[in-house]
Design a protein around this motif. Structure first.
Motif, PDB file in Angstrom:
ATOM      1  N   ASN A 124       9.387   3.156  -4.406  1.00 31.77           N
ATOM      2  CA  ASN A 124       8.403   2.534  -3.527  1.00 31.77           C
ATOM      3  C   ASN A 124       8.509   1.012  -3.627  1.00 31.77           C
ATOM      4  OD1 ASN A 124       7.235   5.015  -2.792  1.00 31.77           O
ATOM      5  ND2 ASN A 124       5.928   5.015  -4.593  1.00 31.77           N
ATOM      6  N   PHE A 125       8.160   0.341  -2.560  1.00 35.86           N
ATOM      7  CA  PHE A 125       8.125  -1.117  -2.542  1.00 35.86           C
ATOM      8  C   PHE A 125       6.887  -1.558  -1.772  1.00 35.86           C
ATOM      9  CE2 PHE A 125       9.134  -5.327  -0.970  1.00 35.86           C
ATOM     10  CZ  PHE A 125       9.727  -5.920  -2.076  1.00 35.86           C
ATOM     11  N   PRO A 126       6.107  -2.510  -2.304  1.00 34.47           N
ATOM     12  CA  PRO A 126       6.362  -3.405  -3.430  1.00 34.47           C
ATOM     13  C   PRO A 126       6.431  -2.686  -4.772  1.00 34.47           C
ATOM     14  CG  PRO A 126       4.575  -4.232  -2.040  1.00 34.47           C
ATOM     15  CD  PRO A 126       4.819  -2.827  -1.634  1.00 34.47           C
ATOM     16  N   ASN A 127       7.254  -3.257  -5.660  1.00 35.42           N
ATOM     17  CA  ASN A 127       7.443  -2.759  -7.022  1.00 35.42           C
ATOM     18  C   ASN A 127       7.731  -3.987  -7.882  1.00 35.42           C
ATOM     19  OD1 ASN A 127       8.440  -1.761  -9.467  1.00 35.42           O
ATOM     20  ND2 ASN A 127       9.509  -0.045  -8.504  1.00 35.42           N
ATOM     21  N   VAL A 128       6.754  -4.356  -8.718  1.00 33.74           N
ATOM     22  CA  VAL A 128       6.875  -5.602  -9.496  1.00 33.74           C
ATOM     23  C   VAL A 128       8.101  -5.601 -10.401  1.00 33.74           C
ATOM     24  CG1 VAL A 128       4.416  -6.136  -9.447  1.00 33.74           C
ATOM     25  CG2 VAL A 128       5.318  -4.661 -11.265  1.00 33.74           C
TER      26      VAL A 128
ATOM     27  N   THR B 184      13.198   3.001   4.680  1.00 35.43           N
ATOM     28  CA  THR B 184      12.236   3.407   5.713  1.00 35.43           C
ATOM     29  C   THR B 184      10.852   2.920   5.321  1.00 35.43           C
ATOM     30  OG1 THR B 184      11.425   5.282   7.004  1.00 35.43           O
ATOM     31  CG2 THR B 184      11.675   5.636   4.653  1.00 35.43           C
ATOM     32  N   GLU B 185       9.938   2.904   6.279  1.00 42.16           N
ATOM     33  CA  GLU B 185       8.551   2.530   6.019  1.00 42.16           C
ATOM     34  C   GLU B 185       7.673   3.780   5.998  1.00 42.16           C
ATOM     35  OE1 GLU B 185       6.991  -0.390   8.647  1.00 42.16           O
ATOM     36  OE2 GLU B 185       8.148  -2.042   7.763  1.00 42.16           O
TER      37      GLU B 185
ATOM     38  N   SER C 290       1.492  -1.155   5.501  1.00 40.42           N
ATOM     39  CA  SER C 290       2.514  -0.138   5.233  1.00 40.42           C
ATOM     40  C   SER C 290       3.335  -0.544   4.016  1.00 40.42           C
ATOM     41  CB  SER C 290       3.425   0.029   6.450  1.00 40.42           C
ATOM     42  OG  SER C 290       4.098  -1.181   6.727  1.00 40.42           O
ATOM     43  N   ARG C 291       4.031   0.432   3.450  1.00 44.72           N
ATOM     44  CA  ARG C 291       4.945   0.167   2.334  1.00 44.72           C
ATOM     45  C   ARG C 291       6.340   0.658   2.720  1.00 44.72           C
ATOM     46  NH1 ARG C 291       3.244   2.367  -3.232  1.00 44.72           N
ATOM     47  NH2 ARG C 291       2.304   4.129  -2.139  1.00 44.72           N
TER      48      ARG C 291
END
Length: 302
Positions: A149-153, A165-166, A268-269
């Motif tokens: 998943n993103f964002p991902n610190v 993909t979103e 969205s991610r």
């Protein structure tokens, strides 16, 4: 320091299995040979690396420090051997992927099926962990590619991240237990008065929701925190609370559930693929990434 690599190899397998017996089976040598190799290494390093017991062994602090450096080095060698043996032919070798249970089940399975059908001789190894943990797998060279998943610190130190993909996150609830919320627009402030079901805090999804509530100056106090989106959906179905999950998780599990309508739009991610840019993707890993991107030709990876 001139120490035979074979000694470090033996140390790696003993540290990995925490068993002289299991290490001997992995290395196809006798248990006494394993024990002697460890004694030789400890003597040359002038350090005790293991605390022995009758069945299992434990790493000392010095052993833990050494393993921290040896593990990524051995995995890197294994990766190199695999790539050389594969030689880009896709008639062998290994595809090593890291991803969460949710991403594996609801996103990767069709791609893995297609890849296996096209390249049946390639051994596919999928290692599960949270999206945050998968970065550790990548940094330790335990996988060639991660889907996260993103964002991902944790991806801040990874240079090569490719969007795939979103997706959107949604709040779902039982139609029977929360009928008063059907066909209503609800605010986040009102939502926080209901029992919320969500993933544990060491997940990117949890971090995302906490940041969202904080941005709106609201406190987030979940009623239940679990490590599985599937369990969250099951608990939502029985009316235990309102679950926060990625939308692609409920495509086949909508019966008895409804999606809450929020006055505040949720950003969205993305799902992204990440790999270690110091080592170019090769053979199976490169082909699988091209497949994810919808291009099985020679896709330029930057």
């Amino acid at each position: 320091m001139d120490i035979n690599f074979e000694l470090y190899k033996v140390f790696y397998y003993v540290a990995k299995t925490l068993s002289f017996s299991d290490a001997s089976k992995e290395l196809f040598i006798s248990q006494s040979a394993v024990s002697q190799s460890i004694k030789t290494l400890e003597k040359r390093l002038n350090q005790t690396l293991f605390i022995r017991s009758t069945k299992k062994v434990r790493l000392t602090k010095e052993g833990e420090l050494l393993f921290k450096h040896i593990e990524p080095a051995v995995n890197l060698i294994i990766r190199g051997e695999s790539q050389i043996l594969d030689a880009g032919s896709l008639k062998g070798g290994q595809l090593r992927i890291g991803a969460s249970d949710t991403i594996c089940r609801y996103f990767l399975v069709p791609y893995l099926k297609e890849f296996h059908k096209k390249y049946p001789a390639v051994h596919i190894k999928v290692t599960n962990g949270t999206s945050l943990q998968c970065v550790d797998l990548l940094e330790n060279n335990q996988v060639d590619l991660i889907i996260t998943n993103f964002p991902n610190v944790r991806l801040n130190n990874i240079s090569d991240v490719v969007p795939i993909t979103e997706f959107s996150d949604i709040f779902i609830a039982s139609q029977e237990a929360f009928s008063e919320l059907l066909n209503r627009i609800i605010t986040l402030e009102e939502l926080q008065t209901y029992p919320l079901l969500m993933l544990e805090q060491h997940s990117t999804t949890s971090q995302f929701l906490h940041r969202l509530f904080l941005k709106n100056h609201l406190d987030l106090a979940p009623a239940v925190e679990l490590s599985s989106n599937d369990l969250l959906i099951d608990l939502a179905k029985i009316g235990l609370g309102i679950a926060f999950v990625p939308d692609f998780c409920i495509q086949e599990q909508k019966k008895g559930l409804f999606t809450l309508q929020l006055s505040e739009g949720l950003p969205s991610r993305k799902l992204v693929a990440a790999y270690n840019g110091q080592f170019s993707l090769f053979g199976a890993a490169e082909e699988f990434l091209n497949m994810l991107l919808g291009d099985t030709k020679n896709h330029a990876i930057n």
